[in-house]
Design an enzyme around this catalytic site. Sequence first.
Site, PDB file in Angstrom:
ATOM      1  N   ASP A 103       0.702  -1.131  -0.003  1.00 60.57           N
ATOM      2  CA  ASP A 103      -0.035  -0.034  -0.051  1.00 60.57           C
ATOM      3  C   ASP A 103       0.988   1.092  -0.153  1.00 60.57           C
ATOM      4  O   ASP A 103       1.951   1.491  -1.009  1.00 60.57           O
ATOM      5  CB  ASP A 103      -1.004  -0.043   1.101  1.00 60.57           C
ATOM      6  CG  ASP A 103      -2.042   1.173   1.340  1.00 60.57           C
ATOM      7  OD1 ASP A 103      -3.017   0.627   0.540  1.00 60.57           O
ATOM      8  OD2 ASP A 103      -1.863   2.025   2.097  1.00 60.57           O
ATOM      9  N   HIS A 218      -7.075  -6.741  -0.009  1.00 61.49           N
ATOM     10  CA  HIS A 218      -5.871  -5.662   0.038  1.00 61.49           C
ATOM     11  C   HIS A 218      -4.807  -6.045   0.951  1.00 61.49           C
ATOM     12  O   HIS A 218      -3.711  -5.752   0.668  1.00 61.49           O
ATOM     13  CB  HIS A 218      -6.759  -4.418   0.235  1.00 61.49           C
ATOM     14  CG  HIS A 218      -5.514  -3.495   0.369  1.00 61.49           C
ATOM     15  ND1 HIS A 218      -4.871  -3.180  -0.458  1.00 61.49           N
ATOM     16  CD2 HIS A 218      -5.266  -2.280   1.547  1.00 61.49           C
ATOM     17  CE1 HIS A 218      -4.098  -2.088  -0.256  1.00 61.49           C
ATOM     18  NE2 HIS A 218      -4.251  -1.673   1.176  1.00 61.49           N
TER      19      HIS A 218
END
Length: 242
Positions: A103, A218
């Site tokens: 991320d 994610h």
Amino acid sequence: MSVPLPSGFRYRTIDADGVRINCAVGGDGPPLLLLHGYPQTHLIWHRVAPELASEFTVVVADLRGYGDSDKPDTGYSKRLMARDQLLVMRALGFERFAVAGHDRGGRVAHRLALDSPEAVTALAVLDIVPTRFAFEHADKAFGLGFSDPAAIRASCEDYRAAASIDLEHDAVDAGRKLTCPTLVLWGEHSFVGTNYDVLAAWREYAAEPVGEALPCDHYLPEEQPGSTASAMRRFFGGPISR
């Protein structure tokens, strides 16, 4: 901390040009820096770092503005955040090292590899596309979605930098590709995995990226720790990181 690292990891606080960075170090072997994303801390790696520590000296760090690192009022360009981590690794005695980022940490790792190619031996980015690519391909599906006010302010500054100074830095580097070996991992069910051709995006920014989707959303290090660790071990385990 509610999810501690194994006892083999030792915590350090390192001064990076006046910004104190919290990190933990464990394992033995070639140095490997792991960077978290938003809104996590270094502990997102708590199931992956021990697996890698059998083959690498693993450094897990809190980015500035996150966890137990300092949270200055300003200074959240990925260039500054990357320099923090470069100084951390130098303070630990590592002039050359591999780096993986998830991320936001992937954005920092990307900038670190661009700005310090002499230091970064190999790069892995997890569930992220390059900042400039994301903004160039933004549409209405694209958007920005602690109890500590300093942490809230710092995270806002991080995202503000991505839409301003980071894009300026990326514009200067337009057309310049990473030359270090680059691994790209993403979740097949994540926003990134379902909205981008992830490897195609990274081919515009890295010479020969390799990678795959993992069966998760994610948070790869927590949802698929075994597969994440295995992919990273295979990629970083060659002579490139020694």
